[in-house]
Design an enzyme around this catalytic site. Structure first.
Site, short mmCIF file in Angstrom:
data_model
loop_
_atom_site.label_atom_id
_atom_site.label_comp_id
_atom_site.label_asym_id
_atom_site.label_seq_id
_atom_site.Cartn_x
_atom_site.Cartn_y
_atom_site.Cartn_z
N ASN A 12 -31.61 11.61 -18.75
CA ASN A 12 -30.74 10.59 -19.65
C ASN A 12 -30.58 9.28 -18.90
O ASN A 12 -29.77 9.23 -17.72
CB ASN A 12 -29.42 11.46 -19.66
CG ASN A 12 -28.16 10.69 -20.44
OD1 ASN A 12 -28.57 9.55 -20.83
ND2 ASN A 12 -26.98 11.01 -20.21
N TRP A 13 -31.19 8.69 -19.48
CA TRP A 13 -31.18 7.15 -18.55
C TRP A 13 -29.75 6.24 -18.75
O TRP A 13 -29.85 5.22 -18.24
CB TRP A 13 -32.34 6.28 -19.19
CG TRP A 13 -33.62 6.57 -19.04
CD1 TRP A 13 -34.05 7.82 -17.86
CD2 TRP A 13 -34.97 6.18 -19.33
NE1 TRP A 13 -35.28 8.06 -18.18
CE2 TRP A 13 -35.79 6.99 -18.92
CE3 TRP A 13 -35.34 5.08 -20.11
CZ2 TRP A 13 -37.30 6.88 -19.06
CZ3 TRP A 13 -36.72 4.78 -20.30
CH2 TRP A 13 -37.85 5.65 -19.71
N LYS A 14 -28.94 6.77 -19.82
CA LYS A 14 -27.59 6.12 -20.00
C LYS A 14 -28.12 4.62 -20.41
O LYS A 14 -29.15 4.55 -21.15
CB LYS A 14 -26.86 6.42 -18.89
CG LYS A 14 -26.50 7.73 -18.56
CD LYS A 14 -25.48 8.00 -17.67
CE LYS A 14 -25.11 9.47 -17.43
NZ LYS A 14 -24.25 9.78 -16.37
N HIS A 102 -21.82 13.65 -25.40
CA HIS A 102 -21.63 13.24 -23.84
C HIS A 102 -20.23 13.00 -23.41
O HIS A 102 -19.60 12.25 -24.09
CB HIS A 102 -22.69 12.48 -23.39
CG HIS A 102 -22.90 12.34 -21.90
ND1 HIS A 102 -22.04 11.60 -21.15
CD2 HIS A 102 -23.91 12.86 -21.10
CE1 HIS A 102 -22.33 11.89 -19.65
NE2 HIS A 102 -23.58 12.37 -19.84
N GLU A 174 -21.90 20.18 -18.40
CA GLU A 174 -21.64 19.15 -17.44
C GLU A 174 -20.25 18.75 -16.83
O GLU A 174 -19.38 18.16 -17.77
CB GLU A 174 -22.16 17.89 -18.10
CG GLU A 174 -23.48 17.88 -18.69
CD GLU A 174 -24.21 16.46 -18.49
OE1 GLU A 174 -25.18 16.07 -17.85
OE2 GLU A 174 -23.65 15.52 -19.10
N GLY A 180 -22.63 11.77 -11.84
CA GLY A 180 -22.58 10.76 -11.24
C GLY A 180 -21.75 10.46 -10.11
O GLY A 180 -21.80 9.28 -9.22
N SER A 216 -25.10 15.47 -11.34
CA SER A 216 -25.73 15.17 -10.05
C SER A 216 -26.84 16.11 -9.44
O SER A 216 -26.69 16.35 -8.27
CB SER A 216 -24.50 15.29 -9.00
OG SER A 216 -23.67 13.99 -9.02
N GLY A 237 -28.97 12.53 -15.01
CA GLY A 237 -28.75 11.18 -15.08
C GLY A 237 -29.46 10.16 -14.03
O GLY A 237 -30.53 10.05 -14.14
N GLY A 238 -28.83 9.91 -12.98
CA GLY A 238 -29.14 9.13 -11.82
C GLY A 238 -30.62 9.32 -11.54
O GLY A 238 -31.39 8.55 -11.41
P1 PGA Z 1 -25.73 12.47 -13.31
O1 PGA Z 1 -25.75 12.41 -14.98
O2 PGA Z 1 -27.26 13.39 -13.02
O3 PGA Z 1 -25.88 11.08 -12.60
O4 PGA Z 1 -24.82 13.06 -12.62
C1 PGA Z 1 -25.75 13.52 -15.72
C2 PGA Z 1 -25.44 13.10 -17.13
O5 PGA Z 1 -24.42 12.67 -17.15
O6 PGA Z 1 -25.85 13.68 -18.05
#
Ligand code: PGA
Length: 261
Positions: A12-14, A102, A174, A180, A216, A237-238
């Site tokens: 998920n690149w956001k 999300h 999540e 994050g 994370s 995400g990250g």
């Molecule tokens: P993260 O994000 O891996 O940066 O914690 C996960 C997400 O929001 O899907």
């Protein structure tokens, strides 16, 4: 417990990477996957809307075993919804699944449980695979109300879903406090909540759904979470913004499931 579902890892690149950067990252991932295919895991990328066409073009031309996922969609078919896109528009771009609800959309863009349910239904009816996100914030976790909160989110989200959707539905647990922050839920917390989500889904008639974890996840934690956390994959995400770290998570997941199929 050995699970029978093939795991899924979604990046998920956001709101990161423009379409030029998106092409670059997708190509890098393609090189890595060609050299070492992920034999026991499905892989998906969820770029921003403006990158979808570029990413699906690379995936197609390089014949990458990667699905293209959207981060969000509007539940309406068409009309006066400035700034929004529809399920049909995504389908035409080669998108095959959509993240729904999300926590960032729920918290920052007024996505209520009702809108989540309507979006989930629109995605299912439109023939795309929904990835429903659920999870509690820190206050609910500290008050011991995480299970009741997640159960309520699941119940309201799937209430209007059609019977043919279950096989394609994935649910990502999540916890908001882990997104994050660099602080993942522990393996035990992940194991307990994915089991809880799975049991709740089973009672609602969605026993065949994949249950992912997100929050994370990184190259160091993925193997342990995949082997002992009872998950059917990850929403990342990250760590999905770099080819090497995302690829490491994909390989760790694939490796954990190799012996179980
Ligand atoms: P993260 O994000 O891996 O940066 O914690 C996960 C997400 O929001 O899907």
């Amino acid at each position: 417990m050995a699970r029978s579902l093939r795991p899924l890892v979604i990046g998920n690149w956001k709101m990161n990477l423009d379409h030029v950067e998106a092409v670059h990252l997708t190509q890098q991932l393609g090189v890595l996957l060609r050299a070492t295919p992920a034999e026991h895991a499905d892989v998906a990328l969820a770029p921003p809307f403006v990158d979808l066409r570029s990413v699906s073009s690379v995936v197609e031309s390089e014949r990458m075993p990667v699905a293209v996922t959207a981060q969000h969609v509007n539940p309406h078919d068409s009309g006066a919804h400035t700034g929004e896109v529809s399920v049909a528009m995504l389908r035409r771009l080669g998108v095959t699944s959509v993240i729904v609800g999300h926590s960032e959309r729920r918290q920052n863009y007024a996505m209520t449980d009702e809108v989540v349910a309507a979006t989930l239904r629109a995605v299912g009816v439109g023939g795309l695979a929904p990835v429903l996100c659920v999870g509690e914030d820190l206050e609910l976790r500290e008050a011991g109300r995480h299970e009741s909160h997640v159960r309520a989110q699941l119940e309201s989200a799937v209430a209007g879903l059609e019977a043919r959707v279950p096989e394609t539905l994935s649910v990502a647990y999540e916890p908001i406090w882990a997104i994050g922050t660099g602080v993942s839920a522990t393996t035990e917390e992940v194991r307990a909540m994915t089991a809880f989500v799975r049991a709740t889904l089973g009672a609602l008639g969605f026993a065949d759904s994949r249950v992912l974890y997100g929050g994370s996840v990184n190259a160091d934690t993925a193997a342990e979470l995949a082997s002992a956390g009872g998950v059917d994959g990850f929403l990342v995400g990250g760590a999905s913004l770099r080819a090497d770290s995302f690829f490491a998570i994909v390989q760790a997941t694939s490796g954990c499931y190799a012996g179980q199929r």
